[in-house]
Design a protein around this motif. Structure first.
Motif, mmCIF file in Angstrom:
data_model
loop_
_atom_site.group_PDB
_atom_site.id
_atom_site.type_symbol
_atom_site.label_atom_id
_atom_site.label_comp_id
_atom_site.label_asym_id
_atom_site.label_seq_id
_atom_site.Cartn_x
_atom_site.Cartn_y
_atom_site.Cartn_z
ATOM 1 N N ASP A 131 1.298 5.934 1.011
ATOM 2 C CA ASP A 131 2.528 6.853 1.242
ATOM 3 C C ASP A 131 2.062 8.438 0.905
ATOM 4 O O ASP A 131 2.493 9.329 1.686
ATOM 5 C CB ASP A 131 3.624 6.381 0.471
ATOM 6 C CG ASP A 131 3.976 5.139 0.882
ATOM 7 O OD1 ASP A 131 3.708 4.693 2.048
ATOM 8 O OD2 ASP A 131 4.859 4.185 0.042
ATOM 9 N N LYS A 165 -0.038 9.786 3.593
ATOM 10 C CA LYS A 165 0.766 9.936 4.950
ATOM 11 C C LYS A 165 1.538 11.147 4.953
ATOM 12 O O LYS A 165 1.847 11.858 6.139
ATOM 13 C CB LYS A 165 1.640 8.514 5.125
ATOM 14 C CG LYS A 165 0.881 7.220 5.611
ATOM 15 C CD LYS A 165 1.662 6.129 5.701
ATOM 16 C CE LYS A 165 0.886 4.742 6.106
ATOM 17 N NZ LYS A 165 1.917 3.904 5.942
ATOM 18 N N LYS A 222 -0.492 13.978 5.782
ATOM 19 C CA LYS A 222 -0.591 14.064 7.227
ATOM 20 C C LYS A 222 0.588 14.552 8.013
ATOM 21 O O LYS A 222 0.335 15.377 8.867
ATOM 22 C CB LYS A 222 -1.263 12.720 7.685
ATOM 23 C CG LYS A 222 -1.457 12.497 9.159
ATOM 24 C CD LYS A 222 -1.738 10.917 9.447
ATOM 25 C CE LYS A 222 -1.871 10.784 11.104
ATOM 26 N NZ LYS A 222 -2.164 9.346 11.539
#
Length: 214
Positions: free
Chosen positions: A107, A110, A113
């Motif tokens: 997480d 992510k 990103k």
């Protein structure tokens, strides 16, 4: 005798329960350690390998885009429009797709990103506005492009701050664009990517001249 046997059995059950709790706690600790290691490893790969490759793609596109706004030269709007339509915007869209294709599991990474993508996508939208402004000779759209460029830079700054924060949390030293494991706190964040030059001032005279001719 019966009572003694019952107490012995209870003691065995309790001992078994305590042992089970101990194993469960050890398993949880191991899982937590492995999860923490996964975040750190993925973070290092993301910042040290994945993003530098993305920045190289983006830098090539933005170098060409910015070349149209060299100081002291008039903007060749016809050439800019053709290059935006035929090359720059399609190449930037491919770059955005390449970001989306980066595989991440944790997480924490992510979230990084997503922040990086949002910043780059804002810059892409700004370039689309530049294309529309040149095509329609519209100064209002130029202003929208300028705002999007500012938003893109703010989002990229926020992304860099998030990289620095996670580096500190995971005890990773950032060296330029390469992240390496270390026992000290994080050093410096990655250098900012090649941002778009604000085309509003460079294009103003060109747009006004064209409008006046009409």
């Amino acid at each position: 005798m019966k009572r003694r046997l019952l107490m012995t059995m209870m003691a065995m059950v309790l001992a078994f329960s305590f042992t089970g709790c101990g194993n469960k706690k050890a398993d949880e600790t191991t899982a937590t350690t492995e999860a923490a290691s996964e975040v750190k490893d993925e973070f290092i790969k993301f910042v040290g390998t994945d993003i530098p490759k993305m920045d190289t793609e983006e830098a090539e596109i933005m170098k060409k885009f910015n070349s149209y706004f060299a100081e002291g030269t008039a903007v060749d709007t016809d050439a800019l429009l053709k290059d935006l339509t035929d090359n720059l915007l399609p190449n930037y869209k491919t770059f955005l797709d390449d970001i989306q294709a980066i595989e991440v599991k944790t997480d924490e990474v992510k979230a990084l990103k997503d922040q990086y993508y949002d910043a780059m996508n804002a810059q892409y939208e700004a370039m689309q506005k530049v294309e529309a402004a040149v095509k329609d000779k519209n100064k209002d759209i130029q202003t929208e492009a300028q705002k999007l460029l500012s938003d893109a830079q703010s989002k990229y700054t926020a992304y860099n701050d998030a990289v620095y924060a996670l580096a500190q949390k995971e005890n990773v030293t950032l060296n330029g664009e390469i992240a390496t494991t270390a026992t000290s706190e994080a050093g410096s964040t990655t250098e900012a990517n090649t941002e778009a030059i604000d085309p509003s001032e460079a294009m103003t005279d060109e747009v006004e001249t064209t409008e006046a001719a009409q």
